[in-house]
Write an enzyme that holds these catalytic residues in place. Structure first.
Site, mmCIF file in Angstrom:
data_model
loop_
_atom_site.group_PDB
_atom_site.id
_atom_site.type_symbol
_atom_site.label_atom_id
_atom_site.label_comp_id
_atom_site.label_asym_id
_atom_site.label_seq_id
_atom_site.Cartn_x
_atom_site.Cartn_y
_atom_site.Cartn_z
ATOM 1 N N PRO A 1 38.932 5.833 -9.470
ATOM 2 C CA PRO A 1 38.428 5.065 -8.320
ATOM 3 C C PRO A 1 37.050 4.485 -8.592
ATOM 4 O O PRO A 1 36.326 4.935 -9.485
ATOM 5 C CB PRO A 1 38.384 6.105 -7.200
ATOM 6 N N ARG B 1 12.963 7.637 -20.360
ATOM 7 C CA ARG B 1 13.750 7.476 -19.136
ATOM 8 C C ARG B 1 13.642 8.703 -18.239
ATOM 9 O O ARG B 1 12.686 9.470 -18.330
ATOM 10 C CB ARG B 1 15.191 7.097 -19.455
ATOM 11 N N ASP B 2 14.617 8.909 -17.326
ATOM 12 C CA ASP B 2 14.520 10.029 -16.380
ATOM 13 C C ASP B 2 15.358 11.212 -16.857
ATOM 14 O O ASP B 2 15.939 11.932 -16.074
ATOM 15 C CB ASP B 2 14.946 9.594 -14.976
ATOM 16 N N GLU B 3 15.354 11.419 -18.169
ATOM 17 C CA GLU B 3 16.150 12.497 -18.754
ATOM 18 C C GLU B 3 15.232 13.503 -19.440
ATOM 19 O O GLU B 3 15.028 14.592 -18.958
ATOM 20 C CB GLU B 3 17.153 11.904 -19.743
ATOM 21 N N GLU C 1 19.187 5.068 -30.007
ATOM 22 C CA GLU C 1 20.248 5.994 -29.602
ATOM 23 C C GLU C 1 21.623 5.430 -29.936
ATOM 24 O O GLU C 1 22.510 6.162 -30.374
ATOM 25 C CB GLU C 1 20.163 6.264 -28.098
#
Length: 1012
Positions: free
Chosen positions: A272, A681-683, A957
């Site tokens: 979905p 980033r937010d990692e 990456e």
């Protein structure tokens, strides 16, 4: 136990270092004199506050003249004294080993008197060469013991300032909204893979001031939300409700809202897709404006540049399909009643304690032992102690908490003194709550400390953290968050706050805090420091008031600012890797991380500042609010990482190879920050998949012995009761797939460490963890046919992953990879058991490996074609690397691998994270280093040369980072041909001449230069 002699073979520059061949040691110089140099204690130079009760001592052997090189040590003598004056007299009151007949010059265990807390140990060594000639004593070295028992902390308490948790924002609005999709098929059951673009305009009143504005949204699978053309936030996965503060993004009149929603591939029967959002704007008067997602949103299947602000009158923009109100299947309502802010701001805590030295006494030594969580700076009498940053090293604080020891003697005064500290959140107070996934938070910052003063007459005085300390959160450090940035208001500085005569009457008493729960241990590794200062290569102004500073090199660290201006002026510095076509910063790949440091001027001449408790992967800096016109001298890039000793270098005549090597070296410096951790980033998580084999390459460039001991120690402490291991440790993210490949660092690194450093301690310390990890997968995942299907990540982002709609797990069979790694782990544990004298374990894991060998080849090997399932490069490399290929099929498997590289892929690699770690080693072992060289010197995609051609100064990456959309798209990773032991031959180096290399460790020193 000493490792067996290890054959030194060349590393191609596509790895981290080229090594000298063993023939360099063939001709022995004539005998002569030796000198012990570079004394180390547990791989460290003069460590303070260690907690190893039998520390091991090492030294290097140096010939007294070049013509006398090549000798062996035949004996040594170590003396350890409690006072340097005794050492000068050659008196070892703590230990005198006497003459010991041994060639051992590394990791000699202390065998003297028991070592109590806080004792200072001075030591030196002399040796005898093979002719019996004795050397002079080495230079004096030392170590000191830490606080070894709870009693040694002298009733010290954990102290801090607690804050009432943020109640969050009610999520009622999003629960009244509707799910939307492009009008096609049945998106609640199965939506097309790809992106859909949404737009809606909204007009705000001009006579009412906005006082609060938030937008909530969620997507299956991901969304990015824009306001007036600017990206303001993102969401990944419908359970992860995103909220963005829009008060600075909205304006009176027309506002253009936009979103791109992506549905990715999923390994499920149906897939979905859709998204849901709600906007709430509150004004200084009148009712709020609440906007729910509905059919008034327009949507398209494809767009061009500038779609976020383009008119939506074109016929391709159609009304969105209303799928139904929040709560419909398959999504339900997974969100809590209140949303907690993700951009978590926490002011720094300033703590101080005045005290008097003992009257009439002369201070001999003063030592401070401090654990400040998450990060701390220590001050004595207004002086910042040391040059270390972001102490202590990262751990899971409910399992381990590290304290750091400082010699503060020179900062002390007779009479009145003050000790002070600044506490910041680090990873103790989590920088995120739910985004991009739920994070673990340990509470408000807190500190435990002891200052020990020793006087010449033998008396002592101890200052500890207790209720007598005072604290404030009203200092200039207003916020520090590794994802979002550091905010510093110089107008709020408190001159002399950590010195005597400061008026702290407005400060409050500290609160006694609960211990974090973890075992208190000494930090026995190199600290994080600024290791290099970069100057800008250019400054441009793409827009009025916006300055772009380019350092020309990607690095992890912060930007130092030099500025003059009026009080209250705010300079913001937002950092990232590259720029957009309009010349401004491209921060889309940072996802929700703001990466913005803000300095507010006090207006007193030249002001110099840089963040101290966070960093970011940086090349470009977008500067706004700078008073006047900046110059290159206004900024400096502070390269920040664990201060590993550099031990290796490489250069050759092929400039592409040189550049690849330097890019990889920079990548290591960006990643290693007390644990191997992503820099952007937010990692920014310590993923275990990165360092498994990269650690070996790093070892040729840097001394990483203590770094990886600490890393493995974290893993030991966090192993689950069932033996499984999480792929992120310390577990700052809460999810756990119990993977097989990524946590295999716990077998691969100890095995490498033993062979590389000659140190069996990692095998001894980690053997039970290694054993339990393998037994867990045998019990849980091994099938009756002796193979396993469980493998979460596959050959992460291989070349089959190129493209926006591709699967990051790659093209190689994940069951093949998981089974191959389980076999390799069995063999490593078998070897470790043999080395450690555990015959029952050795037999068990040998027999288990033999059963897996049979099952692996029966299931995955196609004997007719000589290929393994998937027939990718990685599918052939892992069996070859691990010894899984039956002898009678080895030639066919090798031929297919070479044909796939040379013919099918025209000399290019096709591997991802896992395959990259083994590819060059395999090509060397099968006798085809020239194919590895061909891969390494490509310049079109996929290749490291292609990255360089696109301006990369580290290793990306992904192979397609330059064309990927934002999200999983970092530009500084460990994705590099780690441990690529590629022998240099005429075939592999026809165009590579006059290489030079240098490498050293406690076991060897290699210098090489040759031509082909």
């Amino acid at each position: 136990m000493m490792a067996p002699a290890r054959k030194l073979s060349m590393l191609l520059a596509t790895a981290v270092l080229l090594l000298l061949s063993p023939h360099a040691f063939a001709d022995e110089p004539p005998p002569g004199r030796l000198q012990p140099t570079d004394p180390r204690c547990e791989h460290l130079v003069n460590p303070l506050g260690i907690d190893d009760l039998q520390p091991r001592l090492s030294w290097k052997l140096t010939a007294t003249a070049d013509r006398l090189r090549g000798q062996r040590q035949s004996a040594y003598q170590l003396i350890v004294a409690s006072d340097r004056r005794l050492l000068k007299k050659n008196q070892g009151d703590m230990w005198d080993s006497g003459r010991v007949e041994s060639e051992q010059s590394q990791l000699v265990a202390y065998a003297g008197k028991p070592l109590p807390s806080g004792v200072m140990c001075w030591w030196k060594v002399r040796l005898w060469d093979e002719q019996g000639n004795v050397s002079p004593w080495s230079s004096a070295a030392f170590w000191s013991m830490g606080l070894l028992t709870p009693e040694a902390w002298k009733e010290a308490k954990w102290i801090g300032l607690h804050e009432t948790p943020d109640p969050g924002i009610e999520t009622a609005d999003i629960k009244a909204a509707h799910w939307l999709a492009y009008p096609e098929g049945n998106p609640t059951f199965d939506a097309p893979v790809g992106a859909r673009w949404y737009r809606r305009d909204i007009t705000l009143p001009t006579n009412r001031k906005i006082v609060r504005a938030h937008c909530f949204f969620a997507a299956d699978d991901s969304a990015q939300f824009f306001v007036n053309g600017e990206l303001v936030g993102g969401s990944n996965g419908h359970p992860n409700l995103a909220a963005v503060d829009l008060i600075d993004s909205l304006k009176p009149g027309l506002n253009q809202l936009a979103a791109v929603v992506r549905n990715g591939n999923a390994n499920v029967p149906n897939n979905p897709g859709g998204w849901i959002n709600a906007l709430r704007i509150e004004f200084d008067s009148g009712p709020p404006l609440v906007m729910y997602s509905d059919k008034t949103w327009k949507v398209r299947k494809s767009v061009g540049d500038g779609w976020q602000t383009a008119k939506t009158t074109a016929p391709q923009w159609v009304a969105a399909m209303d799928l139904g109100k929040a709560g419909i299947g398959p999504w339900g309502i997974p969100w809590k009643e209140h949303w907690q802010p993700e951009h978590r701001r926490l002011a720094g805590r300033y703590l101080r304690r005045p005290f008097q030295t003992l009257e009439g006494k002369t201070l001999r030594r003063a030592t401070a032992s401090v654990c400040g969580l998450g990060f701390f700076d220590l001050y004595v009498n207004g002086r910042l102690i040391g040059d270390q940053l972001m102490n202590p090293a990262l751990t899971g604080y409910d399992k381990r908490a590290l304290y750091v020891t400082f010699d503060v003697t020179n900062a002390m005064r007779s009479g009145a003194n003050v000790v002070g500290a600044v506490l910041s959140n680090g990873r103790f107070f989590a920088p995120r709550s739910q985004k991009p996934v739920p994070m673990h938070s340990y509470g408000d910052p807190r500190m435990l400390a002891q200052i020990r003063l020793q006087y010449n007459d033998g008396s002592e005085q101890t200052i500890v953290t207790d209720a007598s300390w005072r604290a404030t959160a009203a200092g200039p450090l207003r916020a520090s968050n590794e994802f979002d940035g550091e905010e510093y208001d110089a107008r709020m500085e408190m001159p002399g706050w950590s010195a005597p005569r400061f008026d702290a009457s407005k400060w409050q008493a500290v609160q006694i805090s609960q211990p974090p729960g973890g075992r208190l241990e000494a930090q026995m590794m190199e600290p994080i420091r600024v290791t290099e200062v970069l100057q800008p290569v250019r400054i441009v102004q793409p827009k009025p008031g916006v300055w772009m500073v380019d350092f020309g090199q990607a690095f992890y660290g912060v930007v130092r600012l030099k500025v003059k201006g009026p009080a209250g002026a705010r300079v913001s510095m937002r950092t990232s890797f590259n720029v957009l076509p309009d010349g401004t910063l491209n921060y889309h790949n940072d996802r929700s991380a703001r990466n913005t440091d803000i300095y507010t001027l006090k207006g007193e001449g030249l002001e110099i500042w840089h963040p101290r408790f966070r960093g970011n992967a940086t090349r470009w800096v977008q500067v706004e609010g700078f008073p006047g016109e900046p110059t290159k001298e206004s900024f400096a890039g502070l390269v920040t990482h664990t201060d590993h000793e550099a031990v290796g270098e490489f250069a050759c005549s092929n400039e592409l190879i040189n550049k690849i090597y330097l890019n990889a070296r920079w990548g290591t410096r960006m990643q290693n920050r007390s644990v191997p951790m992503e820099p952007d980033r937010d990692e920014r998580m310590p993923w275990s998949g990165h360092p498994a084999k990269t650690s070996e390459s790093e070892g040729w460039a840097f001394n990483v012995a203590r770094f990886y001991e600490h890393f493995l120690h974290n893993y030991r402490m966090h192993q689950a009761d069932d033996g499984s291991l999480q792929e992120i440790l310390p577990p700052y993210w809460k999810f756990n797939s119990k993977d097989i490949i990524w946590p295999s660092v716990v077998t691969i690194i100890p095995d490498w460490y033993y062979n590389f450093y000659g140190d069996d301690r990692p095998l001894r310390d980690n053997f039970e963890m290694m054993k339990r990890f393998v037994l867990y997968h045998e019990k849980t995942n091994l099938k009756p046919d002796n193979t396993m299907d469980h493998c979460n990540y596959g050959d992460w982002v291989d070349t089959a992953s190129i493209g926006a709609n591709s699967r990051n797990s790659g093209a190689t069979s994940r069951p093949l990879m998981g089974t191959a790694y389980l076999y390799n782990n069995c063999r490593i544990v078998e070897r470790a058991a043999r080395i450690l004298g555990k015959p029952a374990d050795e037999k068990y894991f040998r027999e288990l490996a033999e059963r897996i060998f049979i099952g692996f080849n029966k299931r995955f090997l196609n004997e007719k074609t000589g290929t393994y399932e998937s027939a990718t490069q990685c599918a052939a490399e892992l069996p070859l690397a691990f010894g899984l290929v039956p002898k009678e099929h080895r030639a066919a498997v090798i031929k297919h691998l070479l044909d796939d590289i040379v013919i099918t892929h025209k000399g290019h690699t096709s591997v991802g994270l896992i395959g990259t770690q083994w590819q060059m080693q395999v090509l060397t072992d099968i006798g085809h280093p020239e194919v590895g060289y061909q891969i390494a010197t490509q310049t079109d995609r996929p290749s490291w040369g292609y990255m360089i051609g696109k301006g990369a100064t580290t290793i990306w990456e992904r192979w397609d980072t330059d064309t990927q959309s934002g999200g999983m798209n970092a530009r500084a990773k460990r994705f590099f041909p780690a441990t690529s032991r590629l022998g240099v031959t005429k075939r592999s180096a026809a165009s590579t001449t006059i290489p030079t290399s240098r490498a050293s460790s406690i076991l060897y020193c290699v210098l090489a230069s040759w031509a082909i």
